[in-house]
Design a protein around this motif. Sequence first.
Motif, PDB file in Angstrom:
ATOM      1  N   GLN A   1       7.632  -6.054  10.267  1.00  0.00           N
ATOM      2  CA  GLN A   1       7.519  -7.964   9.689  1.00  0.00           C
ATOM      3  C   GLN A   1       6.303  -6.868   8.303  1.00  0.00           C
ATOM      4  OE1 GLN A   1       7.136  -8.003  12.622  1.00  0.00           O
ATOM      5  NE2 GLN A   1       8.973  -9.124  13.168  1.00  0.00           N
ATOM      6  N   THR A   2       5.512  -5.670   8.258  1.00  0.00           N
ATOM      7  CA  THR A   2       4.144  -5.320   8.095  1.00  0.00           C
ATOM      8  C   THR A   2       3.910  -3.718   8.093  1.00  0.00           C
ATOM      9  OG1 THR A   2       3.601  -7.197   9.236  1.00  0.00           O
ATOM     10  CG2 THR A   2       1.914  -5.917   8.101  1.00  0.00           C
ATOM     11  N   LEU A   3       3.673  -3.609   6.256  1.00  0.00           N
ATOM     12  CA  LEU A   3       3.292  -2.113   6.688  1.00  0.00           C
ATOM     13  C   LEU A   3       2.173  -2.710   6.468  1.00  0.00           C
ATOM     14  CD1 LEU A   3       5.673  -1.324   3.492  1.00  0.00           C
ATOM     15  CD2 LEU A   3       5.603   0.417   5.979  1.00  0.00           C
ATOM     16  N   VAL A   4       1.122  -1.005   7.380  1.00  0.00           N
ATOM     17  CA  VAL A   4      -0.112  -0.983   6.528  1.00  0.00           C
ATOM     18  C   VAL A   4      -0.581  -0.185   6.550  1.00  0.00           C
ATOM     19  CG1 VAL A   4      -2.161  -0.837   8.818  1.00  0.00           C
ATOM     20  CG2 VAL A   4      -0.388  -2.089   9.958  1.00  0.00           C
ATOM     21  N   LYS A   5      -1.244   0.548   5.581  1.00  0.00           N
ATOM     22  CA  LYS A   5      -2.048   1.277   4.865  1.00  0.00           C
ATOM     23  C   LYS A   5      -3.790   1.195   4.756  1.00  0.00           C
ATOM     24  CE  LYS A   5       2.027   2.875   2.668  1.00  0.00           C
ATOM     25  NZ  LYS A   5       2.289   3.511   1.535  1.00  0.00           N
ATOM     26  N   GLY A   6      -3.807   2.937   4.594  1.00  0.00           N
ATOM     27  CA  GLY A   6      -5.134   2.534   4.925  1.00  0.00           C
ATOM     28  C   GLY A   6      -5.732   2.833   3.219  1.00  0.00           C
ATOM     29  N   LEU A   7      -6.776   2.641   3.124  1.00  0.00           N
ATOM     30  CA  LEU A   7      -7.454   2.615   2.155  1.00  0.00           C
ATOM     31  C   LEU A   7      -8.694   3.327   1.825  1.00  0.00           C
ATOM     32  CD1 LEU A   7      -6.417  -0.995  -0.096  1.00  0.00           C
ATOM     33  CD2 LEU A   7      -5.130   1.438   0.018  1.00  0.00           C
ATOM     34  N   ARG A   8      -8.783   4.268   0.840  1.00  0.00           N
ATOM     35  CA  ARG A   8     -10.173   5.740   0.817  1.00  0.00           C
ATOM     36  C   ARG A   8     -10.644   4.886  -0.301  1.00  0.00           C
ATOM     37  NH1 ARG A   8      -7.040  10.538   0.843  1.00  0.00           N
ATOM     38  NH2 ARG A   8      -6.072   9.108  -0.627  1.00  0.00           N
ATOM     39  N   GLY A   9     -10.456   3.905  -1.228  1.00  0.00           N
ATOM     40  CA  GLY A   9     -11.455   2.993  -2.346  1.00  0.00           C
ATOM     41  C   GLY A   9     -10.132   2.471  -3.315  1.00  0.00           C
TER      42      GLY A   9
ATOM     43  N   ALA B   1       3.370  -2.427  -2.473  1.00  0.00           N
ATOM     44  CA  ALA B   1       2.752  -3.747  -1.917  1.00  0.00           C
ATOM     45  C   ALA B   1       4.383  -4.715  -2.447  1.00  0.00           C
ATOM     46  CB  ALA B   1       2.040  -3.615  -2.048  1.00  0.00           C
ATOM     47  N   HIS B   2       3.846  -4.991  -3.817  1.00  0.00           N
ATOM     48  CA  HIS B   2       4.742  -6.118  -4.157  1.00  0.00           C
ATOM     49  C   HIS B   2       5.985  -5.371  -4.623  1.00  0.00           C
ATOM     50  CE1 HIS B   2       0.903  -8.360  -5.752  1.00  0.00           C
ATOM     51  NE2 HIS B   2       0.403  -7.129  -6.532  1.00  0.00           N
TER      52      HIS B   2
ATOM     53  N   ARG C   1       5.318  -8.586  16.879  1.00  0.00           N
ATOM     54  CA  ARG C   1       4.950  -8.582  16.258  1.00  0.00           C
ATOM     55  C   ARG C   1       5.035  -7.068  16.118  1.00  0.00           C
ATOM     56  NH1 ARG C   1      -1.061  -9.751  17.136  1.00  0.00           N
ATOM     57  NH2 ARG C   1       0.192  -8.892  18.723  1.00  0.00           N
ATOM     58  N   ARG C   2       5.554  -6.510  15.262  1.00  0.00           N
ATOM     59  CA  ARG C   2       5.901  -4.930  14.780  1.00  0.00           C
ATOM     60  C   ARG C   2       5.401  -4.402  13.239  1.00  0.00           C
ATOM     61  NH1 ARG C   2      11.153  -6.441  16.904  1.00  0.00           N
ATOM     62  NH2 ARG C   2      10.966  -5.739  19.129  1.00  0.00           N
ATOM     63  N   ALA C   3       4.923  -3.496  13.156  1.00  0.00           N
ATOM     64  CA  ALA C   3       3.991  -3.052  12.278  1.00  0.00           C
ATOM     65  C   ALA C   3       4.089  -1.198  12.081  1.00  0.00           C
ATOM     66  CB  ALA C   3       2.710  -2.779  11.823  1.00  0.00           C
ATOM     67  N   VAL C   4       4.624  -1.086  10.657  1.00  0.00           N
ATOM     68  CA  VAL C   4       5.066   0.386  10.369  1.00  0.00           C
ATOM     69  C   VAL C   4       3.310   1.060   9.601  1.00  0.00           C
ATOM     70  CG1 VAL C   4       6.432   1.778   9.020  1.00  0.00           C
ATOM     71  CG2 VAL C   4       7.249   0.154  10.147  1.00  0.00           C
ATOM     72  N   CYS C   5       3.363   2.197  10.109  1.00  0.00           N
ATOM     73  CA  CYS C   5       2.203   3.044   9.246  1.00  0.00           C
ATOM     74  C   CYS C   5       2.822   4.326   8.523  1.00  0.00           C
ATOM     75  CB  CYS C   5       0.787   3.129   9.904  1.00  0.00           C
ATOM     76  SG  CYS C   5       0.216   2.200  10.757  1.00  0.00           S
TER      77      CYS C   5
ATOM     78  N   THR D   1      11.989  -6.465   0.415  1.00  0.00           N
ATOM     79  CA  THR D   1      12.203  -7.808   1.458  1.00  0.00           C
ATOM     80  C   THR D   1      12.035  -7.970   2.264  1.00  0.00           C
ATOM     81  OG1 THR D   1      11.404  -5.429   2.261  1.00  0.00           O
ATOM     82  CG2 THR D   1      13.686  -4.627   2.154  1.00  0.00           C
ATOM     83  N   GLY D   2      10.816  -8.699   1.715  1.00  0.00           N
ATOM     84  CA  GLY D   2       9.611  -9.975   2.540  1.00  0.00           C
ATOM     85  C   GLY D   2       8.943  -8.938   3.517  1.00  0.00           C
ATOM     86  N   VAL D   3       9.069  -8.128   2.924  1.00  0.00           N
ATOM     87  CA  VAL D   3       8.037  -7.564   4.127  1.00  0.00           C
ATOM     88  C   VAL D   3       6.656  -6.891   3.663  1.00  0.00           C
ATOM     89  CG1 VAL D   3       6.935  -4.390   4.860  1.00  0.00           C
ATOM     90  CG2 VAL D   3       9.407  -5.457   5.764  1.00  0.00           C
ATOM     91  N   GLU D   4       5.329  -7.466   4.541  1.00  0.00           N
ATOM     92  CA  GLU D   4       4.308  -7.843   3.410  1.00  0.00           C
ATOM     93  C   GLU D   4       3.397  -6.498   3.984  1.00  0.00           C
ATOM     94  OE1 GLU D   4       2.860  -9.677   2.350  1.00  0.00           O
ATOM     95  OE2 GLU D   4       3.799 -11.783   2.339  1.00  0.00           O
TER      96      GLU D   4
END
Length: 160
Positions: free
Chosen positions: A86-94, A105-106, A5-9, A112-115
Amino acid sequence: MSQVRRAVCPGSYDPPTIGHLDVIRRTAGLFDEVYVAILVNPRKQGLFDVDERVEMLREITADLPGVVVESFSGLVVDYCRERGAQTLVKGLRGATDYDYELPMAHMNRHLTGVETLFLPGAPGQVYVSSSLVKEVARGGGDVSSFLPPAVHTRLMERLT
């Protein structure tokens, strides 16, 4: 055998804050491999150049297994594809961050199907941004509680 399981920040990380580090740490707890991807944007002049940001992030994430820090240019979804993430991870402040990030994200999923996984900012950190930290530091304010110590030292050296 299960898939890695790989993610990108992704981010600019100019400079990396404790909020960024919190999101990276939490992501490392959820995924086998995490790529911290610093966007090279030739149209933006950062306080720290990309190599300095890579170095700072490598230093502050050295204790996190499976975390790789790199820079990239182009589309983040292409970077994800090249790394098998397979996944992008984003931090949200608000809500403002959410409103900005949701259309991307959409689009990323469509292309590419990346969530995209949104992680809420930690309490007490949701108002911290790199831009605000730089502004307060330039004005002489104490920003030490918003930055990892090594990053704070570099910021103060850069501004003096």
